[in-house]
Design a protein around this motif. Structure first.
Motif, PDB file in Angstrom:
ATOM      1  N   PRO A 155       0.824  -1.213   0.000  1.00 23.84           N
ATOM      2  CA  PRO A 155       0.000   0.000   0.000  1.00 23.84           C
ATOM      3  C   PRO A 155       0.860   1.266   0.000  1.00 23.84           C
ATOM      4  O   PRO A 155       2.046   1.228   0.346  1.00 23.84           O
ATOM      5  CB  PRO A 155      -0.803  -0.101   1.285  1.00 23.84           C
ATOM      6  CG  PRO A 155       0.069  -0.879   2.201  1.00 23.84           C
ATOM      7  CD  PRO A 155       0.844  -1.848   1.303  1.00 23.84           C
ATOM      8  N   LEU A 156       0.231   2.364  -0.372  1.00 24.40           N
ATOM      9  CA  LEU A 156       0.938   3.649  -0.386  1.00 24.40           C
ATOM     10  C   LEU A 156       1.288   4.081   1.028  1.00 24.40           C
ATOM     11  O   LEU A 156       0.561   3.768   1.976  1.00 24.40           O
ATOM     12  CB  LEU A 156       0.058   4.717  -1.040  1.00 24.40           C
ATOM     13  CG  LEU A 156      -0.198   4.542  -2.534  1.00 24.40           C
ATOM     14  CD1 LEU A 156      -1.255   5.527  -3.005  1.00 24.40           C
ATOM     15  CD2 LEU A 156       1.081   4.724  -3.313  1.00 24.40           C
ATOM     16  N   PRO A 157       2.362   4.822   1.182  1.00 25.21           N
ATOM     17  CA  PRO A 157       2.712   5.338   2.513  1.00 25.21           C
ATOM     18  C   PRO A 157       1.607   6.252   3.050  1.00 25.21           C
ATOM     19  O   PRO A 157       0.905   6.921   2.276  1.00 25.21           O
ATOM     20  CB  PRO A 157       3.998   6.137   2.269  1.00 25.21           C
ATOM     21  CG  PRO A 157       4.502   5.708   0.928  1.00 25.21           C
ATOM     22  CD  PRO A 157       3.333   5.216   0.157  1.00 25.21           C
ATOM     23  N   ASP A 158       1.466   6.295   4.350  1.00 21.52           N
ATOM     24  CA  ASP A 158       0.435   7.114   4.989  1.00 21.52           C
ATOM     25  C   ASP A 158       0.531   8.581   4.602  1.00 21.52           C
ATOM     26  O   ASP A 158      -0.479   9.252   4.442  1.00 21.52           O
ATOM     27  CB  ASP A 158       0.502   6.991   6.516  1.00 21.52           C
ATOM     28  CG  ASP A 158       0.008   5.644   7.000  1.00 21.52           C
ATOM     29  OD1 ASP A 158      -0.716   4.953   6.252  1.00 21.52           O
ATOM     30  OD2 ASP A 158       0.343   5.283   8.147  1.00 21.52           O
ATOM     31  N   TRP A 159       1.767   9.078   4.418  1.00 26.04           N
ATOM     32  CA  TRP A 159       1.902  10.498   4.105  1.00 26.04           C
ATOM     33  C   TRP A 159       1.289  10.837   2.753  1.00 26.04           C
ATOM     34  O   TRP A 159       0.788  11.950   2.556  1.00 26.04           O
ATOM     35  CB  TRP A 159       3.358  10.961   4.177  1.00 26.04           C
ATOM     36  CG  TRP A 159       4.268  10.395   3.132  1.00 26.04           C
ATOM     37  CD1 TRP A 159       5.051   9.279   3.233  1.00 26.04           C
ATOM     38  CD2 TRP A 159       4.496  10.917   1.817  1.00 26.04           C
ATOM     39  NE1 TRP A 159       5.753   9.082   2.068  1.00 26.04           N
ATOM     40  CE2 TRP A 159       5.431  10.075   1.177  1.00 26.04           C
ATOM     41  CE3 TRP A 159       4.007  12.010   1.122  1.00 26.04           C
ATOM     42  CZ2 TRP A 159       5.864  10.293  -0.129  1.00 26.04           C
ATOM     43  CZ3 TRP A 159       4.455  12.225  -0.186  1.00 26.04           C
ATOM     44  CH2 TRP A 159       5.367  11.381  -0.778  1.00 26.04           C
ATOM     45  N   VAL A 160       1.279   9.881   1.815  1.00 25.64           N
ATOM     46  CA  VAL A 160       0.657  10.125   0.511  1.00 25.64           C
ATOM     47  C   VAL A 160      -0.847  10.282   0.680  1.00 25.64           C
ATOM     48  O   VAL A 160      -1.463  11.197   0.130  1.00 25.64           O
ATOM     49  CB  VAL A 160       0.984   8.987  -0.489  1.00 25.64           C
ATOM     50  CG1 VAL A 160       0.179   9.129  -1.771  1.00 25.64           C
ATOM     51  CG2 VAL A 160       2.470   8.948  -0.783  1.00 25.64           C
ATOM     52  N   LEU A 161      -1.448   9.396   1.460  1.00 21.81           N
ATOM     53  CA  LEU A 161      -2.889   9.465   1.689  1.00 21.81           C
ATOM     54  C   LEU A 161      -3.264  10.751   2.435  1.00 21.81           C
ATOM     55  O   LEU A 161      -4.285  11.372   2.133  1.00 21.81           O
ATOM     56  CB  LEU A 161      -3.352   8.226   2.457  1.00 21.81           C
ATOM     57  CG  LEU A 161      -3.021   6.893   1.772  1.00 21.81           C
ATOM     58  CD1 LEU A 161      -3.425   5.726   2.651  1.00 21.81           C
ATOM     59  CD2 LEU A 161      -3.645   6.811   0.394  1.00 21.81           C
ATOM     60  N   THR A 162      -2.408  11.156   3.366  1.00 24.83           N
ATOM     61  CA  THR A 162      -2.641  12.407   4.097  1.00 24.83           C
ATOM     62  C   THR A 162      -2.581  13.596   3.151  1.00 24.83           C
ATOM     63  O   THR A 162      -3.433  14.492   3.207  1.00 24.83           O
ATOM     64  CB  THR A 162      -1.613  12.565   5.232  1.00 24.83           C
ATOM     65  OG1 THR A 162      -1.769  11.475   6.138  1.00 24.83           O
ATOM     66  CG2 THR A 162      -1.783  13.878   5.963  1.00 24.83           C
ATOM     67  N   ARG A 163      -1.590  13.618   2.267  1.00 22.04           N
ATOM     68  CA  ARG A 163      -1.480  14.729   1.295  1.00 22.04           C
ATOM     69  C   ARG A 163      -2.677  14.772   0.358  1.00 22.04           C
ATOM     70  O   ARG A 163      -3.148  15.831  -0.006  1.00 22.04           O
ATOM     71  CB  ARG A 163      -0.185  14.592   0.480  1.00 22.04           C
ATOM     72  CG  ARG A 163       1.072  14.838   1.276  1.00 22.04           C
ATOM     73  CD  ARG A 163       1.241  16.289   1.680  1.00 22.04           C
ATOM     74  NE  ARG A 163       1.407  17.105   0.489  1.00 22.04           N
ATOM     75  CZ  ARG A 163       0.892  18.323   0.349  1.00 22.04           C
ATOM     76  NH1 ARG A 163       0.216  18.871   1.302  1.00 22.04           N
ATOM     77  NH2 ARG A 163       1.072  18.995  -0.763  1.00 22.04           N
ATOM     78  N   ARG A 164      -3.173  13.603  -0.040  1.00 21.01           N
ATOM     79  CA  ARG A 164      -4.377  13.559  -0.884  1.00 21.01           C
ATOM     80  C   ARG A 164      -5.536  14.257  -0.182  1.00 21.01           C
ATOM     81  O   ARG A 164      -6.273  15.011  -0.798  1.00 21.01           O
ATOM     82  CB  ARG A 164      -4.791  12.116  -1.157  1.00 21.01           C
ATOM     83  CG  ARG A 164      -4.116  11.462  -2.285  1.00 21.01           C
ATOM     84  CD  ARG A 164      -4.851  10.163  -2.534  1.00 21.01           C
ATOM     85  NE  ARG A 164      -4.077   9.262  -3.337  1.00 21.01           N
ATOM     86  CZ  ARG A 164      -4.393   7.986  -3.511  1.00 21.01           C
ATOM     87  NH1 ARG A 164      -5.459   7.478  -2.914  1.00 21.01           N
ATOM     88  NH2 ARG A 164      -3.654   7.224  -4.266  1.00 21.01           N
ATOM     89  N   ARG A 165      -5.691  13.965   1.118  1.00 22.04           N
ATOM     90  CA  ARG A 165      -6.795  14.579   1.876  1.00 22.04           C
ATOM     91  C   ARG A 165      -6.598  16.082   2.006  1.00 22.04           C
ATOM     92  O   ARG A 165      -7.556  16.851   1.923  1.00 22.04           O
ATOM     93  CB  ARG A 165      -6.939  13.911   3.242  1.00 22.04           C
ATOM     94  CG  ARG A 165      -7.567  12.517   3.136  1.00 22.04           C
ATOM     95  CD  ARG A 165      -7.917  11.928   4.488  1.00 22.04           C
ATOM     96  NE  ARG A 165      -6.751  11.639   5.307  1.00 22.04           N
ATOM     97  CZ  ARG A 165      -6.052  10.514   5.250  1.00 22.04           C
ATOM     98  NH1 ARG A 165      -6.386   9.569   4.413  1.00 22.04           N
ATOM     99  NH2 ARG A 165      -5.018  10.330   6.042  1.00 22.04           N
ATOM    100  N   VAL A 166      -5.372  16.531   2.204  1.00 24.43           N
ATOM    101  CA  VAL A 166      -5.078  17.970   2.302  1.00 24.43           C
ATOM    102  C   VAL A 166      -5.421  18.668   0.988  1.00 24.43           C
ATOM    103  O   VAL A 166      -6.029  19.742   0.980  1.00 24.43           O
ATOM    104  CB  VAL A 166      -3.596  18.197   2.704  1.00 24.43           C
ATOM    105  CG1 VAL A 166      -3.198  19.647   2.557  1.00 24.43           C
ATOM    106  CG2 VAL A 166      -3.358  17.720   4.131  1.00 24.43           C
TER     107      VAL A 166
END
Length: 77
Positions: A5-16
């Motif tokens: 899976p993608l790193p958590d920071w990528v998913l966080t940036r998507r949400r931002v």
């Protein structure tokens, strides 16, 4: 190839990024449907981008920024 899976920071940036799009859309008083009409994107795609559940293309972000009349940098801060 991105890791899965993608790193958590990528998913966080998507949400931002999605939050920034939602805020800019709200400032313009546009519905997701209207933004979709302005960009040629489906309302469901707009929703997925705003929710951060959709990996989007740079082209889509450029279309959204143009339709919202904001610099792309304001959306991907």
């Amino acid at each position: 190839m991105p890791s899965d899976p993608l790193p958590d920071w990528v998913l966080t940036r998507r949400r931002v990024i999605g939050d920034a799009i939602r805020a800019a859309r709200g400032n313009r008083q546009l519905s997701q449907e209207k933004l979709g009409e302005l960009t040629g994107l489906d309302r469901k795609t707009i929703n997925r981008i705003e929710q951060g559940t959709h990996s989007t293309h740079l082209d889509h972000l450029l279309l959204i920024a143009d339709a919202l009349n904001v610099p792309l940098a304001d959306l991907v801060r």
